[in-house]
Scaffold this active site. Structure first.
Site, short mmCIF file in Angstrom:
data_model
loop_
_atom_site.label_atom_id
_atom_site.label_comp_id
_atom_site.label_asym_id
_atom_site.label_seq_id
_atom_site.Cartn_x
_atom_site.Cartn_y
_atom_site.Cartn_z
N ASP A 148 28.20 14.49 80.33
CA ASP A 148 29.21 15.42 80.19
C ASP A 148 30.29 15.35 79.21
O ASP A 148 31.15 15.99 78.77
CB ASP A 148 30.08 15.90 81.34
N ASP B 276 31.36 10.21 86.28
CA ASP B 276 32.42 11.16 86.04
C ASP B 276 32.18 12.40 85.38
O ASP B 276 31.73 12.30 84.11
CB ASP B 276 33.58 10.46 85.37
N ASP C 195 25.43 9.75 83.80
CA ASP C 195 26.81 9.43 83.96
C ASP C 195 27.23 9.70 85.30
O ASP C 195 26.50 10.40 86.02
CB ASP C 195 27.41 10.18 82.69
#
Length: 252
Positions: A189, A29, A27
Site C-alpha cells: 500500500d 500495515d 505487506d
C-alpha cells in the site's frame, strides 16, 4: 479481459505472467488492515504530549509525507532532525506500545481480505508477510486478523540488511519460501513497499487504502486497486486462473 499488444495479439497481465505462481507476498500495515489511522492517532497523541509543532496536531498529509510506510530510522529522522537518533527511536518504540493498545480495540481488515486469502489458500500458493513494522506489532496484527496459520513466514525489515524500500525484506521472503521472483507477486500500500517489491523483481499490486494513487503508480505498481473487492483485482486473478489452466492442460 486480456490486454492487447500493439500488434493486435492479446497479452497477459504482469500478474498472469508469473504463472505458474509459486507465492503471494503481503505487506501488513495498510495492506492487510487499515491501520494507518491508528498509527496517526498514536503519533498525534504522543507528539502533543511533548508540544511538537507548537501543540498543533499533525494532519494526515504530514503523516503520509513523513511517517507512513517508512522505516523507524527514516521516520525518526523526519520527525526529529535535531534529536540524537537513539532518542528518536525510543520515542517511536513508546509510540508502538500505544499503537498496540489501540489495535487490540480497533483493528479491522481491508475490505475483501478474507476473499483474497481464501483464493491464495485454494490455489495452494506459498505466502509470507513482509513488513517494516516491529515483529511484536506484526505478529499482533496477524493474530488479531486471524491469519497466524495463513502465513508461512513473517519477514521484518529491521531484521534484514536494510528495510524497505530496499529489496532485502522481499528477497529474504523469497529465500525462506524457496520460490523465485519470476513466479511470485506482491500486495503493498505504500510507495516504499512498492519500490521494494519491484526492486526484488516482482510485480506489485498497489492497494490504495490511504496513500495517493499517483504515488503508488510512480513507485511502479503493476495494478492499482481500491481494496480486495475491486473488480480490477478479480479480473487480473481470473486471468491468472486462465493461464494456470492453460499450462495444466498443455502438460496433460
Amino acid at each position: 479481459m486480456a490486454a492487447t499488444a500493439p500488434n493486435g495479439n492479446p497479452t497477459v497481465s504482469s500478474l498472469a505472467a508469473t504463472v505458474p505462481v509459486q507465492a503471494v507476498l503481503f505487506d501488513i500495515d495498510g495492506t492487510l488492515c487499515d491501520s494507518d489511522p491508528l498509527h496517526h492517532v498514536a503519533f498525534q497523541e504522543m507528539l502533543l504530549e511533548i508540544g511538537y509543532n507548537n501543540g498543533v496536531p499533525i494532519d494526515e498529509e504530514f503523516f503520509i509525507k513523513n511517517i507512513a510506510g517508512r522505516s523507524d530510522v527514516e521516520a525518526a529522522q523526519n520527525l526529529f532532525p535535531d534529536w540524537e537518533l537513539e532518542k528518536g527511536l525510543k520515542f517511536l518504540e513508546d509510540k508502538e506500545a500505544k499503537y498496540r493498545s489501540l489495535a487490540k480495540e480497533r483493528l479491522v481488515p481491508v475490505k475483501g481480505l478474507a476473499k483474497v486469502v481464501q483464493w491464495v489458500k485454494d490455489h495452494g500458493y506459498k505466502r509470507a508477510a513482509v513488513t517494516n513494522a516491529p515483529r511484536i506489532n506484526a505478529e499482533l496484527m496477524i493474530s488479531l486478523l486471524g491469519l497466524s496459520d495463513f502465513f508461512q513466514a513473517v519477514i521484518v525489515g529491521g531484521e534484514c540488511e536494510q528495510p524497505k524500500p530496499a529489496p532485502y525484506p522481499y528477497l529474504r521472503a523469497l529465500k525462506e519460501l524457496q520460490v523465485s521472483a519470476e513466479h511470485s507477486f506482491v500486495f503493498e500500500d505504500s510507495p516504499a513497499g512498492i519500490r521494494a517489491g519491484v526492486a526484488a523483481g516482482m510485480p506489485v499490486v498497489g492497494v490504495a487504502t490511504r496513500n495517493p494513487e499517483k504515488s503508488l503508480v510512480e513507485a511502479g505498481a503493476a495494478l492499482l486497486v481500491k481494496d480486495y473487492e475491486d473488480p480490477k483485482l478479480w479480473a487480473a486473478l481470473e486471468e491468472v486462473d486462465g493461464e494456470e489452466a492453460k499450462l495444466k492442460k498443455a502438460g496433460e
